[in-house]
Design an enzyme around this catalytic site. Structure first.
Site, short mmCIF file in Angstrom:
data_model
loop_
_atom_site.label_atom_id
_atom_site.label_comp_id
_atom_site.label_asym_id
_atom_site.label_seq_id
_atom_site.Cartn_x
_atom_site.Cartn_y
_atom_site.Cartn_z
N PHE A 1 0.82 -1.23 0.00
CA PHE A 1 0.00 0.00 0.00
C PHE A 1 0.85 1.27 0.00
CE2 PHE A 1 1.01 0.02 4.51
CZ PHE A 1 1.09 1.38 4.78
N GLU B 1 9.31 -4.01 13.06
CA GLU B 1 9.06 -2.85 12.19
C GLU B 1 7.78 -2.18 12.68
OE1 GLU B 1 7.76 -3.69 8.12
OE2 GLU B 1 9.01 -2.04 7.42
N CYS C 1 9.60 1.91 3.52
CA CYS C 1 10.55 0.83 3.81
C CYS C 1 11.96 1.39 3.95
CB CYS C 1 10.51 -0.24 2.74
SG CYS C 1 11.16 0.33 1.18
N SER D 1 5.36 -6.92 3.40
CA SER D 1 5.96 -7.25 4.70
C SER D 1 6.72 -8.58 4.62
CB SER D 1 4.85 -7.33 5.75
OG SER D 1 3.92 -8.32 5.36
N GLU E 1 -4.97 -3.82 -1.82
CA GLU E 1 -6.41 -3.57 -1.78
C GLU E 1 -6.74 -2.31 -0.98
OE1 GLU E 1 -4.57 -5.88 -0.41
OE2 GLU E 1 -5.62 -7.08 1.11
N ARG E 2 -5.72 -1.71 -0.33
CA ARG E 2 -6.01 -0.52 0.49
C ARG E 2 -6.03 0.76 -0.36
NH1 ARG E 2 -1.74 -2.24 4.68
NH2 ARG E 2 -2.58 -4.29 5.16
N LYS F 1 -1.31 -7.26 -9.13
CA LYS F 1 -2.23 -7.40 -7.99
C LYS F 1 -1.81 -6.32 -6.99
CE LYS F 1 -3.04 -8.57 -4.28
NZ LYS F 1 -3.42 -7.52 -3.28
P1 NAD Z 1 1.57 -6.58 3.13
O1 NAD Z 1 2.58 -7.65 3.22
O2 NAD Z 1 0.45 -6.56 4.11
O3 NAD Z 1 0.86 -6.61 1.68
C1 NAD Z 1 1.60 -6.64 0.49
C2 NAD Z 1 0.80 -7.39 -0.57
O4 NAD Z 1 0.59 -8.73 -0.14
C3 NAD Z 1 -0.57 -6.78 -0.83
O5 NAD Z 1 -0.81 -6.79 -2.22
C4 NAD Z 1 -1.51 -7.71 -0.08
O6 NAD Z 1 -2.78 -7.81 -0.69
C5 NAD Z 1 -0.79 -9.04 -0.12
N1 NAD Z 1 -1.08 -9.85 1.08
C6 NAD Z 1 -1.33 -9.39 2.34
N2 NAD Z 1 -1.54 -10.43 3.17
C7 NAD Z 1 -1.41 -11.55 2.44
C8 NAD Z 1 -1.52 -12.94 2.75
N3 NAD Z 1 -1.78 -13.37 3.99
N4 NAD Z 1 -1.31 -13.84 1.77
C9 NAD Z 1 -1.05 -13.42 0.51
N5 NAD Z 1 -0.94 -12.11 0.16
C10 NAD Z 1 -1.11 -11.19 1.11
O7 NAD Z 1 2.37 -5.19 3.14
P2 NAD Z 1 1.77 -3.71 3.21
O8 NAD Z 1 1.25 -3.46 4.58
O9 NAD Z 1 0.89 -3.45 2.05
O10 NAD Z 1 3.12 -2.86 2.98
C11 NAD Z 1 3.98 -2.48 4.01
C12 NAD Z 1 5.17 -3.42 4.08
O11 NAD Z 1 5.87 -3.43 2.84
C13 NAD Z 1 6.20 -2.97 5.12
O12 NAD Z 1 6.67 -4.12 5.79
C14 NAD Z 1 7.29 -2.34 4.27
O13 NAD Z 1 8.57 -2.33 4.87
C15 NAD Z 1 7.26 -3.21 3.07
N6 NAD Z 1 7.88 -2.56 1.91
C16 NAD Z 1 9.08 -3.03 1.48
C17 NAD Z 1 9.70 -2.43 0.40
C18 NAD Z 1 11.03 -2.93 -0.09
O14 NAD Z 1 11.42 -2.61 -1.22
N7 NAD Z 1 11.74 -3.73 0.69
C19 NAD Z 1 9.09 -1.35 -0.25
C20 NAD Z 1 7.85 -0.91 0.21
C21 NAD Z 1 7.24 -1.53 1.28
#
Ligand code: NAD
Length: 499
Positions: free
Chosen positions: A149, A384, A281, A226, A176-177, A173
């Protein structure tokens, strides 16, 4: 209330699963739209259509594909204000920050205009008698991107622009937020000349992600989010024989040496710690000053700066420092971790608890927090937080400070502030973290370098964007060609009988 859609076959398509998620306006706490959550059947149908469209797109010459990217750049610039507004409305970040989100994605699209050069293969003339050898970079077919998101414009562009430029079809994909900007980008790509079906945006949650993992047509997955989900997708995707790269969470340390310019270091920490409400991140969430004098001086510089921060909705003007966090659940998680910091003995120097903004009482705002005397066993250090919470860990020596960053399980970004070139060189060379800043607090590499963390911040062997993206989204085919001699032996000027 708006009902959002998918983007399939070049147009917006309503969701058919009957399942929806709420999309909030984080500043007011109101639900402003519903986003459909795709079923496995919807995902599979979109992938099958993408596979058909990919055949002609993959055979289109790279320069023509690059011209689509060229036009895409123009259209994004044309619609910059519109994109930034839609982004801020769903994410909550300020308008200048939303424009930065679009801009850092756009720069990767600009880099992709050079795809024909990056896709050139290798050639050995005369590898043996009459033998030439050459390798080609060919698209994988249908590939997918699953994005978080916090950068709803930048990260989808980091994924889809290189994948499409290489001749793949792409299934996005998004989170969804905040799904509106990815849908708008898909429409702009169509307007730029991308054939229908080559890019499909499928909104959804775990069900759509699992369908991507189970779909045999999808050859590669690029994920950002994450760490627990990164590990899940990496292990399941690899087990299914797909090419997978997953980028996860972070806990970025900034080391402040006693010789650093303290005003510069404090300014850097304010932007990198509290900008975008800490939902980056590459945010700095841990300050590690070396020596108690440095630590005390830093606190003295930080406190008045933190107290001046303007926390407000993006509509309150361009001088807003940061807005709300993305959901009520994110806010509750931050508050829980702050409480754990207090309970576990850290000193809360700036207390942002109970922050309320008149007229926006239901918004997901979190006041800025600063902890001092944080130790490595505390939850606020190990986890985090992804919120406007900065922790100060005091180190006695440079080696101790370096050790903290080295021993943390995350390895996305880090920084050192110093006037000593020797310390900076030593730090850059020894640290086990993927992206390093020297007197630069958020060292996000530009589009023509690559972006990727180490340790639990990145899984897979190639980074995002830059030359690595072209390696990730293509596979190499090597041809050995032999043309027997004799055909060219002497000219024949008479009419030859066919005998
Ligand atoms: P998230 O892991 O909750 O979601 C990321 C994606 O995974 C979304 O599209 C979501 O729909 C999907 N998802 C969520 N739960 C899932 C599940 N149980 N099974 C399958 N798919 C699932 O992350 P977020 O809250 O959207 O983003 C924040 C996180 O992303 C933070 O941890 C941040 O550090 C990380 N981030 C990392 C980078 C990098 O380059 N390392 C860059 C941006 C964000």
């Amino acid at each position: 209330m708006d009902e959002l859609s998918h983007f399939i076959g070049g147009k917006r398509v309503k969701g058919g699963s009957g399942r929806f998620a709420d999309v909030f306006n984080p500043a007011t706490g109101e639900v402003q739209a519903k986003v459909p959550l795709a079923s496995k059947a919807e995902l599979d149908a979109a992938v099958a259509a993408a596979a058909e469209a990919q055949v002609a797109w993959g055979a289109t010459n790279p320069q023509k594909r690059a011209r689509v990217m060229m036009e895409f750049v123009r259209l994004i610039n044309r619609d910059m204000e519109k994109l930034a507004e839609a982004l801020s409305r769903e994410h909550g970040k300020t308008i200048p920050d939303a424009k930065g989100d679009v801009q850092r994605g756009l720069e990767v699209v600009e880099f992709c205009i050079g795809a024909p050069h990056l896709l050139k293969g290798e050639y050995t003339d005369g590898a043996g008698p009459g033998i030439d050898m050459y390798s080609m970079r060919q698209p994988l077919g249908v590939v997918a991107g699953i994005t978080p998101f916090n950068f709803p414009a930048m990260i989808p562009m980091w994924k889809m622009a290189p994948a499409l430029s290489c001749g793949n079809a792409f299934i996005l994909k998004p989170s969804e937020r905040d799904p509106s900007v990815p849908l708008m980008l898909a429409e702009l790509l169509k307007e730029a000349g991308l054939p229908d079906g080559v890019l499909q945006v499928i909104n959804g949650d775990k069900e759509a992600v699992d369908a991507i993992l189970d779909n045999e047509t999808i050859q590669a997955i690029g994920f950002v989010g994450s760490t627990p989900i990164a590990q899940y997708i990496y292990s399941r995707g690899c087990a299914a024989g797909k090419r997978v790269q997953c980028f996860g969470g972070a806990k970025n340390h900034m080391i402040i040496m006693p010789d650093a310019d303290m005003d510069q270091a404090a300014d850097a920490l304010i932007g990198a710690g509290y900008g975008a409400a800490g939902e980056r991140c590459m945010a700095i969430s841990v300050a590690v000053p070396v020596g108690d004098e440095t630590a005390d001086a830093l606190i003295e510089k930080l406190v008045p700066r933190i107290e001046k921060l303007k926390v407000a909705p993006y509509t309150a003007g361009n001088d807003v420092d940061y807005g709300p966090v993305v959901t009520a659940a994110a806010k509750a998680n931050i508050e829980k971790l702050v409480q754990s910091g207090i309970d576990q003995g850290a000193k809360l120097v700036v207390d942002g608890r109970g922050f309320k903004l008149q007229g926006y009482e239901d918004g997901f705002f979190v006041g800025p927090h600063l902890f001092d005397h944080v130790t490595t066993d505390m939850d606020i250090y190990r986890k985090e937080i992804f919120g406007p919470v900065l922790s100060q860990v005091r180190a006695k020596t440079y080696e101790e400070a370096l050790g903290y960053a080295m021993d943390h399980e995350y390895g996305n970004g880090t920084a050192i502030f110093t006037r000593d070139g020797d310390a900076a060189r030593d730090f850059a060379s020894r640290i086990n973290i993927g992206m390093v800043g020297i007197n630069v607090p958020i060292p996000v590499p530009l589009a023509y370098h690559t972006f990727g963390g180490w340790k639990k911040s990145g899984f897979g062997d190639l980074n995002q964007h830059g030359p690595d993206a072209f390696r990730f989204y293509t596979r190499t085919k090597t041809v050995t060609a032999r043309w027997p001699s004799g055909l060219k032996e002497g000219g024949e000027f008479h009419f030859k009988a066919m005998d």
